[in-house]
Scaffold this motif. Sequence first.
Motif, PDB file in Angstrom:
ATOM      1  N   PRO A 113       0.828  -1.206   0.000  1.00 53.43           N
ATOM      2  CA  PRO A 113       0.000   0.000   0.000  1.00 53.43           C
ATOM      3  C   PRO A 113       0.861   1.254   0.000  1.00 53.43           C
ATOM      4  CG  PRO A 113      -0.023  -1.016   2.151  1.00 53.43           C
ATOM      5  CD  PRO A 113       0.731  -1.940   1.247  1.00 53.43           C
ATOM      6  N   GLU A 114       0.290   2.285  -0.532  1.00 51.95           N
ATOM      7  CA  GLU A 114       0.978   3.567  -0.609  1.00 51.95           C
ATOM      8  C   GLU A 114       0.291   4.541   0.337  1.00 51.95           C
ATOM      9  OE1 GLU A 114       1.150   7.162  -3.820  1.00 51.95           O
ATOM     10  OE2 GLU A 114       1.180   5.117  -4.565  1.00 51.95           O
ATOM     11  N   VAL A 115       1.067   5.134   1.233  1.00 50.98           N
ATOM     12  CA  VAL A 115       0.532   6.121   2.171  1.00 50.98           C
ATOM     13  C   VAL A 115       1.375   7.382   2.047  1.00 50.98           C
ATOM     14  CG1 VAL A 115       0.080   6.675   4.579  1.00 50.98           C
ATOM     15  CG2 VAL A 115      -0.246   4.350   3.779  1.00 50.98           C
ATOM     16  N   VAL A 174      -4.235   7.356   0.963  1.00 47.96           N
ATOM     17  CA  VAL A 174      -4.043   5.928   1.181  1.00 47.96           C
ATOM     18  C   VAL A 174      -4.478   5.240  -0.103  1.00 47.96           C
ATOM     19  CG1 VAL A 174      -4.675   3.932   2.566  1.00 47.96           C
ATOM     20  CG2 VAL A 174      -4.507   6.179   3.637  1.00 47.96           C
ATOM     21  N   SER A 229      -4.433   1.487  -2.412  1.00 45.90           N
ATOM     22  CA  SER A 229      -4.247   0.027  -2.490  1.00 45.90           C
ATOM     23  C   SER A 229      -4.045  -0.591  -1.111  1.00 45.90           C
ATOM     24  CB  SER A 229      -3.067  -0.324  -3.392  1.00 45.90           C
ATOM     25  OG  SER A 229      -3.275   0.190  -4.670  1.00 45.90           O
ATOM     26  N   TYR A 230      -4.893  -0.222  -0.165  1.00 45.07           N
ATOM     27  CA  TYR A 230      -4.800  -0.745   1.197  1.00 45.07           C
ATOM     28  C   TYR A 230      -5.742  -1.930   1.351  1.00 45.07           C
ATOM     29  CZ  TYR A 230      -5.002  -0.893   6.293  1.00 45.07           C
ATOM     30  OH  TYR A 230      -4.948  -1.301   7.591  1.00 45.07           O
ATOM     31  N   THR A 231      -5.235  -3.022   1.910  1.00 43.65           N
ATOM     32  CA  THR A 231      -6.045  -4.202   2.172  1.00 43.65           C
ATOM     33  C   THR A 231      -5.801  -4.612   3.619  1.00 43.65           C
ATOM     34  OG1 THR A 231      -5.798  -4.919  -0.110  1.00 43.65           O
ATOM     35  CG2 THR A 231      -6.536  -6.560   1.454  1.00 43.65           C
ATOM     36  N   ALA A 232      -6.893  -4.869   4.355  1.00 42.31           N
ATOM     37  CA  ALA A 232      -6.755  -5.257   5.758  1.00 42.31           C
ATOM     38  C   ALA A 232      -7.896  -6.173   6.157  1.00 42.31           C
ATOM     39  CB  ALA A 232      -6.740  -4.027   6.655  1.00 42.31           C
ATOM     40  N   VAL A 267      -8.920   8.072   0.154  1.00 45.63           N
ATOM     41  CA  VAL A 267      -8.722   6.627   0.164  1.00 45.63           C
ATOM     42  C   VAL A 267      -9.075   6.128  -1.228  1.00 45.63           C
ATOM     43  CG1 VAL A 267      -9.366   4.448   1.225  1.00 45.63           C
ATOM     44  CG2 VAL A 267      -9.308   6.525   2.612  1.00 45.63           C
ATOM     45  N   ALA A 281      -9.222   0.633  -1.777  1.00 48.72           N
ATOM     46  CA  ALA A 281      -8.983  -0.012  -0.490  1.00 48.72           C
ATOM     47  C   ALA A 281     -10.012  -1.114  -0.268  1.00 48.72           C
ATOM     48  CB  ALA A 281      -9.065   1.006   0.640  1.00 48.72           C
TER      49      ALA A 281
END
Length: 185
Positions: free
Chosen positions: A1-3, A30, A32-35, A64, A67
């Motif tokens: 991910p890019e922050v 934010v 490409s965030y995966t959680a 965002v 995500a």
Amino acid sequence: PEVCLRFEVGPDAAVHSPLAVQNGFLRMLVRSYTAELFMSFLTNLGPFLEDEIIPEVIPMEIKVVDAKITLKDDNPQVYPTSPGPVPITLAVDRIIVKRRDDGVFYVTGEDSPTQEKPVSVLQEQKAPAECVEAAPAPAAHGLQLKEVPELQRELQTMKIALAEANMDKARLLQEIRKYNPLFQL
């Protein structure tokens, strides 16, 4: 991910808001965030967010993009034979959260100069009108144009009713499977 995180303060921050000169302006991206988060994490987050001191308002903009957050229920099961709850996935294509000088958070779906709406204000969105092919007779054409909004309302009502019926069906199947995990339709 890019922050990406940027905090501006001083006279140069005045382009964002008058309050940003004194308190600063926070910009965050934010991408490409995966959680995967447990529901107990969210429920236990409340005490950390509570504060007895009223914080200073810091104007901010949080974007965002692309995500995906999966919420899993980690509470003990009521029925041991139950297959358990299905994880919920929240996929965000693009969302922007802005906080202005008044302290209100605004949520928008795209970066546009249109006026943002506060989070607490919910307004019903109207479906866009669709194009209708012209009929050979002018009287028939006028009749078709008058029927389009009514038909769109009926279609929307039917879609909502179908979604509710499918949710009821899924809930009932889950309830039946609590008592009989091998039940099949």
